[in-house]
Design an enzyme around this catalytic site. Structure first.
Site, PDB file in Angstrom:
ATOM      1  CE  LYS A 281      20.134 -31.565 -16.074  1.00  0.00           C
ATOM      2  NZ  LYS A 281      19.223 -30.407 -16.104  1.00  0.00           N
ATOM      3  CG  ASP A 292      25.855 -28.504 -17.019  1.00  0.00           C
ATOM      4  OD1 ASP A 292      25.611 -27.387 -17.510  1.00  0.00           O
ATOM      5  OD2 ASP A 292      25.433 -28.877 -15.904  1.00  0.00           O
ATOM      6  NE  ARG A 355      21.031 -21.995  -9.559  1.00  0.00           N
ATOM      7  CZ  ARG A 355      19.796 -21.661  -9.928  1.00  0.00           C
ATOM      8  NH1 ARG A 355      18.987 -21.049  -9.090  1.00  0.00           N
ATOM      9  NH2 ARG A 355      19.363 -21.941 -11.136  1.00  0.00           N
TER      10      ARG A 355
HETATM   11  N1  BES Z   1      22.899 -27.629 -16.690  1.00  0.00           N
HETATM   12  C1  BES Z   1      21.574 -27.222 -16.443  1.00  0.00           C
HETATM   13  C2  BES Z   1      21.082 -26.131 -17.388  1.00  0.00           C
HETATM   14  C3  BES Z   1      21.023 -26.481 -18.844  1.00  0.00           C
HETATM   15  C4  BES Z   1      19.847 -26.946 -19.387  1.00  0.00           C
HETATM   16  C5  BES Z   1      22.108 -26.285 -19.662  1.00  0.00           C
HETATM   17  C6  BES Z   1      19.783 -27.250 -20.725  1.00  0.00           C
HETATM   18  C7  BES Z   1      22.038 -26.588 -21.009  1.00  0.00           C
HETATM   19  C8  BES Z   1      20.888 -27.068 -21.543  1.00  0.00           C
HETATM   20  C9  BES Z   1      21.426 -26.708 -15.008  1.00  0.00           C
HETATM   21  O1  BES Z   1      22.273 -27.264 -14.080  1.00  0.00           O
HETATM   22  C10 BES Z   1      20.029 -26.991 -14.581  1.00  0.00           C
HETATM   23  O2  BES Z   1      19.680 -28.136 -14.551  1.00  0.00           O
HETATM   24  N2  BES Z   1      19.273 -25.963 -14.255  1.00  0.00           N
HETATM   25  C11 BES Z   1      17.925 -26.108 -13.842  1.00  0.00           C
HETATM   26  C12 BES Z   1      17.697 -25.128 -12.714  1.00  0.00           C
HETATM   27  C13 BES Z   1      16.392 -25.296 -12.022  1.00  0.00           C
HETATM   28  C14 BES Z   1      16.347 -26.597 -11.261  1.00  0.00           C
HETATM   29  C15 BES Z   1      16.198 -24.126 -11.095  1.00  0.00           C
HETATM   30  C16 BES Z   1      17.029 -25.789 -15.030  1.00  0.00           C
HETATM   31  O3  BES Z   1      17.348 -24.899 -15.810  1.00  0.00           O
HETATM   32  O4  BES Z   1      16.021 -26.468 -15.197  1.00  0.00           O
HETATM   33 ZN    ZN Z   2      24.103 -27.958 -14.823  1.00  0.00          ZN
HETATM   34 ZN    ZN Z   3      21.556 -29.053 -13.219  1.00  0.00          ZN
END
Ligand code: BES
Ligand code: ZN
Ligand code: ZN
Length: 506
Positions: A281, A292, A355
């Site tokens: 990230k 998370d 997931r």
């Molecule tokens: N933990 C994150 C989602 C999230 C983002 C929670 C902001 C709270 C605030 C999750 O694991 C994630 O990174 N999801 C990605 C999925 C993508 C790579 C398909 C996302 O949402 O960008």
């Molecule tokens: Zn996550």
């Molecule tokens: Zn993630």
């Protein structure tokens, strides 16, 4: 620091402020002044009549100083809104706003009077007292365990409120259930706010055991070695890059009189820190990814609330705990995993890790317990935040009855939720050309929350009622709400607790 309540028939001698609730009723402010001397009641009535601004809106406060008194020197009139429109939720919100105002008022020992005949069309005085207190307590929460120097200003000193009323024992009794729920909410908030160097899978599992076992919750911990034996490769892969190995914790509350029958299942995503892994990230704001594990926190908080209020239901809560880190050991884009269900998953992005954790938890709970329904809670996608922000949780449900129950209990619990669509198309988008599934939708970020739900759907057995709550936007907020101070919210505890109470107990 929690807010303490004392319940009594009479106002205690040391009270420095008297709080009187007030309705707006047909354009008149209705306030019961029987707790005041005739002289003070008269001053208050005159002052209210003179004031043009105070309309007794929910949470609005009118303050009057009584100069002749030595200890009791203030009267605060707390607006409750329009009499006929009041709900338990609006009273909680008024209580929350009162709590915030008291924190910065310098008052130390306020007393709230609930007159026995002070009611609205639908809400009696007992409920009114209990729900004002509930809102006050929820808002008073603070995560201050790392403040080594307690602030010395007056604002820190408000920690006790006396409720006095002829109905004090009825109110105290009704408040007991709400207090159990509050404890569950605070438990969840504490987890979300905790630092990720302190809260990692192993420590999280140990804390759950230490805290919940004494309350009568059975705890089983599946460690990484057992996961290897069982073939839980999906959750193991997410935790592979970290020194802190994954854990799955199964919490069981058996409160139903019927000892047999299918339990209700709750599943929570517990990624104690999400760096994104090799699909790293961006750095800005990454600290927030300590939240998370908000789904796991909500499941743990709900289990605590159920145990404390001795809920007559059999509930199994499963949390998948892992830390998503990049390292030479970390799983990579391109890896193919064999999940506990036997389905293979091609990893296309290591940041879509939640997931994977949930997949193995969903399989475990179905294999072992054949539950009546499953609700999972997860901070799953940024896309959910884009869609509904911090206000609403998005909920994907494969069963209309389950959804209807969730929707109605969300209203009671004052936690907003909105139904999102499940569609075969999104389920299909998660099929890989070289494995059974892939962890990224074929159209990338479009409908990201929906494709994530489509992925999870592949792990739900036919005929099992299931709802997926994406709490990415609601688990953590950055500005105060009436009953929820900023940061970890504990979202989901109140909703699931009320869902079980209203539809599945007995
Ligand atoms: N933990 C994150 C989602 C999230 C983002 C929670 C902001 C709270 C605030 C999750 O694991 C994630 O990174 N999801 C990605 C999925 C993508 C790579 C398909 C996302 O949402 O960008
Ligand atoms: Zn996550
Ligand atoms: Zn993630």
């Amino acid at each position: 620091m929690s807010l303490n309540f004392k319940f009594s028939k009479k106002m205690s001698a040391g009270s420095d402020a008297l709080i009187l609730p007030a309705w707006m009723d047909k354009n008149e402010i209705g306030v019961d002044t029987t707790a005041l001397t005739l002289e003070d009641a008269d001053s208050l009535k005159k002052a209210l009549a003179k004031d043009k601004k105070f309309k007794a809106k929910s949470g609005e406060i009118f303050s009057l100083t009584l100069p002749t008194h030595k200890s009791l020197h203030k009267v605060l009139v707390l607006g409750l809104g329009e009499c006929e429109k009041a709900t338990e939720q609006s009273l909680q919100q008024a209580g929350g706003k009162l709590s915030a105002a008291l924190k910065s008022s310098g008052l130390k020992n306020p007393a709230l009077h609930i007159a026995a005949n002070f009611k609205s069309g639908t809400i009696n005085a007992t409920s009114m007292g209990a729900h004002i207190l509930f809102g006050m307590a929820l808002r008073h929460y603070a995560f201050d365990r790392y403040k080594t120097k307690k602030a010395e200003d007056e604002s820190e000193k408000f920690d006790t409120l006396t409720l006095f009323s002829d109905l004090h024992s009825d109110i105290e009794k009704q408040y007991a259930t709400l207090n159990a729920i509050k404890e569950g909410v605070f438990y969840a908030r504490d987890f979300v706010n905790e630092a990720p160097n302190v809260l990692y899978p192993e420590s999280f599992a140990e804390i759950l055991k230490k805290d919940l076992k004494p309350l009568g919750v059975d705890i089983e911990i599946i460690d990484d070695r057992k996961m290897e034996k069982l073939g839980m490769d999906a959750i193991l892969a997410v935790g592979k890059g970290s020194e802190n190995k994954p854990r799955m914790v199964i919490m069981r509350w058996n409160g139903s009189k019927k000892k047999t029958g299918k339990p209700l299942a709750l599943v929570g995503k517990g990624v104690t820190f999400d760096t994104g892994g090799i699909s790293l990230k961006p750095g800005a704001g990454m600290d927030e990814m300590k939240m998370d594990m908000g789904g796991a926190a909500a499941v743990a908080g709900t289990m605590k609330a159920l145990a404390l209020r001795d809920a007559k239901a059999n509930v199994v809560g499963v949390v998948g705990l892992a830390e998503n880190m990049p390292s030479h050991n970390a799983y990579r884009p391109g890896d193919i995993l064999t999940s506990y269900s036997g389905k293979t998953i091609e990893v296309l992005n290591t940041d879509a890790e939640g997931r994977l954790v949930l997949a193995d938890c969903l399989t475990h709970v179905q294999k072992t317990y054949k539950p009546k329904f499953i609700i999972d809670l997860a901070t799953l996608t940024g896309a959910m935040m884009v869609a509904l922000g911090h206000e609403y949780c998005g909920c994907f449900a494969n069963d209309d009855d389950l959804w209807r129950n969730i929707e109605s209990s969300a209203k009671t619990a004052d936690e907003k939720i909105w139904r999102m669509p499940l569609d075969e198309e999104w389920k299909k988008q998660m099929e890989s050309s070289i494995a059974d599934l892939q962890n990224l939708g074929k159209t990338g970020r479009w409908a990201g929350a929906c494709t994530a739900a489509g992925f999870l759907e592949h792990f739900i057995d036919d005929g099992t009622p299931w709802a997926h709550m994406d709490i990415a936007g609601t688990a953590y907020i950055k500005s105060d709400k009436p009953t929820v101070p900023k940061f970890g919210t504990g979202y989901g505890v109140r909703l699931i607790d009320r869902l079980i109470a209203e539809h599945y107990e007995g």
